[in-house]
Scaffold this motif. Structure first.
Motif, short mmCIF file in Angstrom:
data_model
loop_
_atom_site.label_atom_id
_atom_site.label_comp_id
_atom_site.label_asym_id
_atom_site.label_seq_id
_atom_site.Cartn_x
_atom_site.Cartn_y
_atom_site.Cartn_z
N ASP A 1 0.83 -1.21 0.00
CA ASP A 1 0.00 0.00 0.00
C ASP A 1 0.86 1.25 0.00
N ARG A 2 1.93 1.25 0.82
CA ARG A 2 2.77 2.43 0.95
C ARG A 2 3.55 2.73 -0.33
N ARG A 3 3.89 1.70 -1.09
CA ARG A 3 4.58 1.93 -2.36
C ARG A 3 3.67 2.62 -3.36
N ASN A 4 2.36 2.43 -3.22
CA ASN A 4 1.39 3.02 -4.15
C ASN A 4 0.90 4.40 -3.72
N PHE A 5 1.42 4.95 -2.61
CA PHE A 5 1.05 6.30 -2.19
C PHE A 5 1.46 7.29 -3.27
N GLN A 6 0.65 8.34 -3.43
CA GLN A 6 1.03 9.42 -4.34
C GLN A 6 2.19 10.20 -3.72
N GLU A 7 3.03 10.78 -4.56
CA GLU A 7 4.21 11.48 -4.06
C GLU A 7 3.97 12.99 -4.05
N THR A 8 4.54 13.66 -3.04
CA THR A 8 4.39 15.10 -2.89
C THR A 8 5.68 15.68 -2.31
N LYS A 9 5.81 17.01 -2.40
CA LYS A 9 6.95 17.69 -1.78
C LYS A 9 6.55 18.06 -0.35
N PHE B 1 1.88 10.05 0.20
CA PHE B 1 0.76 10.41 1.06
C PHE B 1 -0.51 9.71 0.61
N ILE B 2 -1.45 9.60 1.54
CA ILE B 2 -2.79 9.07 1.26
C ILE B 2 -3.76 9.79 2.18
N GLN B 3 -4.95 10.07 1.68
CA GLN B 3 -5.99 10.71 2.48
C GLN B 3 -7.01 9.66 2.88
N GLU C 1 4.50 9.27 4.40
CA GLU C 1 5.64 8.40 4.66
C GLU C 1 6.84 8.95 3.90
N CYS C 2 7.93 9.18 4.61
CA CYS C 2 9.14 9.69 3.99
C CYS C 2 9.70 8.64 3.03
N ARG C 3 10.10 9.08 1.84
CA ARG C 3 10.65 8.16 0.84
C ARG C 3 12.08 7.75 1.17
N LYS C 4 12.75 8.48 2.06
CA LYS C 4 14.14 8.16 2.40
C LYS C 4 14.22 7.27 3.65
#
Length: 109
Positions: free
Chosen positions: A60-68, A81-83, A98-101
């Motif tokens: 699920d976390r791999r499929n989160f949309q990415e944001t700055k 992120f996910i809402q 969730e931080c990508r790093k």
């Protein structure tokens, strides 16, 4: 509140004195109920912590949309992120990041 099993009147509390323990006495009949002065533990129950299932799996976390969004722990500037609607419908949605790093997770709202 305790009641006399013989006549139904409310029992009176008597302090311990002259060799007898604390007790309940009936004001109208000779009924007496002694009170034990110590609490006895009948058995010990060992509490076991429940295992908690994760809210979001790694898939699920791999499929989160990415944001700055800046991570509060490592200050990396990309996060997934996910809402999710966690409260009633008239409340705003909760955003999980969730931080990508460092894979630290936090939420807003």
């Amino acid at each position: 509140m305790e009641f006399c099993p013989t006549c139904g009147n409310m029992l009176l509390y008597q302090l311990p004195q002259l060799g007898h323990p604390a007790r309940f006495t009936c004001p109208t009949c000779p009924y007496v109920c002694n009170i034990e002065s110590q609490v006895k533990i009948k058995r010990h129950v060992r509490l076991v912590k429940k295992t908690l299932d994760p809210i979001f799996t790694k898939e699920d976390r791999r499929n989160f949309q990415e944001t700055k969004e800046s991570c509060p722990t490592c200050n990396h500037d990309k996060a997934g992120f996910i809402q999710v609607q966690t409260r009633s419908a008239d409340e705003p949605m909760t955003i999980f990041y969730e931080c990508r790093k460092c894979e630290f997770t936090w939420r807003e709202g």
